[in-house]
Design a protein around this motif. Structure first.
Motif, short mmCIF file in Angstrom:
data_model
loop_
_atom_site.label_atom_id
_atom_site.label_comp_id
_atom_site.label_asym_id
_atom_site.label_seq_id
_atom_site.Cartn_x
_atom_site.Cartn_y
_atom_site.Cartn_z
N GLU A 6 -8.17 9.42 0.89
CA GLU A 6 -8.18 9.22 -0.57
C GLU A 6 -6.75 9.16 -1.11
O GLU A 6 -6.43 8.33 -1.95
CB GLU A 6 -8.93 10.36 -1.26
CG GLU A 6 -10.42 10.26 -1.16
CD GLU A 6 -11.10 11.37 -1.93
OE1 GLU A 6 -10.89 11.45 -3.16
OE2 GLU A 6 -11.82 12.15 -1.30
N GLU A 9 -5.11 5.81 -0.24
CA GLU A 9 -5.58 4.74 -1.12
C GLU A 9 -4.93 4.85 -2.50
O GLU A 9 -4.54 3.85 -3.09
CB GLU A 9 -7.10 4.79 -1.24
CG GLU A 9 -7.81 4.30 0.00
CD GLU A 9 -9.32 4.36 -0.15
OE1 GLU A 9 -9.81 4.52 -1.29
OE2 GLU A 9 -10.00 4.26 0.88
N PHE A 10 -4.80 6.07 -2.99
CA PHE A 10 -4.17 6.28 -4.29
C PHE A 10 -2.69 5.88 -4.25
O PHE A 10 -2.20 5.20 -5.14
CB PHE A 10 -4.31 7.76 -4.69
CG PHE A 10 -3.46 8.15 -5.86
CD1 PHE A 10 -3.82 7.80 -7.15
CD2 PHE A 10 -2.28 8.86 -5.66
CE1 PHE A 10 -3.03 8.16 -8.22
CE2 PHE A 10 -1.49 9.22 -6.73
CZ PHE A 10 -1.87 8.87 -8.02
N ILE A 12 -1.05 3.83 -2.32
CA ILE A 12 -0.67 2.44 -2.08
C ILE A 12 -1.17 1.48 -3.16
O ILE A 12 -0.96 0.29 -3.07
CB ILE A 12 -1.13 1.94 -0.69
CG1 ILE A 12 -2.64 1.99 -0.55
CG2 ILE A 12 -0.44 2.69 0.41
CD1 ILE A 12 -3.16 1.36 0.72
N LYS A 13 -1.81 2.03 -4.17
CA LYS A 13 -2.23 1.18 -5.28
C LYS A 13 -0.99 0.63 -5.96
O LYS A 13 0.05 1.26 -6.02
CB LYS A 13 -3.06 1.96 -6.30
CG LYS A 13 -4.46 2.23 -5.84
CD LYS A 13 -5.24 2.90 -6.95
CE LYS A 13 -6.66 3.17 -6.48
NZ LYS A 13 -7.43 3.85 -7.50
N GLY A 14 -1.10 -0.55 -6.51
CA GLY A 14 0.02 -1.21 -7.15
C GLY A 14 0.63 -0.42 -8.29
O GLY A 14 1.84 -0.37 -8.44
N ASN A 15 -0.21 0.23 -9.10
CA ASN A 15 0.33 0.96 -10.25
C ASN A 15 1.22 2.11 -9.83
O ASN A 15 2.22 2.38 -10.47
CB ASN A 15 -0.82 1.49 -11.11
CG ASN A 15 -1.60 0.38 -11.77
OD1 ASN A 15 -1.13 -0.75 -11.86
ND2 ASN A 15 -2.78 0.70 -12.24
N VAL A 16 0.85 2.80 -8.77
CA VAL A 16 1.64 3.95 -8.32
C VAL A 16 2.99 3.46 -7.79
O VAL A 16 4.03 4.04 -8.08
CB VAL A 16 0.89 4.75 -7.24
CG1 VAL A 16 1.76 5.83 -6.65
CG2 VAL A 16 -0.38 5.33 -7.82
#
Length: 142
Positions: A6, A9-10, A12-16
């Motif tokens: 989890e 995934e969080f 590597i999100k674009g926003n992060v």
């Protein structure tokens, strides 16, 4: 789903990633603004106000040990409590300059993003067969 998966995934999100890049650039930009204020603006402000150095403005709140220099650094090293309002003035000026620069950047971005005013729609082109039918109609009315 595992906690590690989890988190991956969080992370590597674009926003992060965009946020991380923004924070890094912001920190570097903050150092530039600090330098502009400390090295360029504050000396001029100090010259205008009688060679006043804001970073050394303070009020001693405790007793000063014998032999301690009356400079901010020496008093802090000696553990004397000081009310260093000059540092606050410097930080406030930094903030105002940074806020103004960001305002000007956003203003320019918004100006560039604005769409050009909509041009008036071109007149509708009448199909040739309609034009011919109107000519026939008009010739019959005569």
């Amino acid at each position: 789903m595992s906690l590690a998966k989890e988190f991956r995934e969080f992370a590597i999100k674009g926003n992060v990633i965009d946020l991380a890049v923004g924070v890094i650039i912001g920190a570097a930009f903050g150092k530039i603004v600090d330098s502009v204020v400390a090295d360029l603006i504050m000396p001029v402000v100090g010259l205008v106000f009688g060679k006043l150095d804001f970073s050394n403005l303070f009020i001693v709140l405790g007793s000063v040990p014998e032999g301690t220099a009356r400079t901010l650094d020496a008093l802090k090293k000696a553990g004397v409590p000081v009310f260093a309002y000059g540092n606050f003035i410097t930080v406030a000026v930094n903030f105002l300059i940074l806020a103004f620069i960001i305002f000007m950047m956003i203003k320019q971005f918004n100006r560039l993003k604005r769409e050009a005013p909509a041009e008036p729609a071109p007149e509708a082109v009448t199909p040739e067969d309609i034009v011919l039918l109107r000519e026939i109609r008009d010739s019959l009315k005569r």
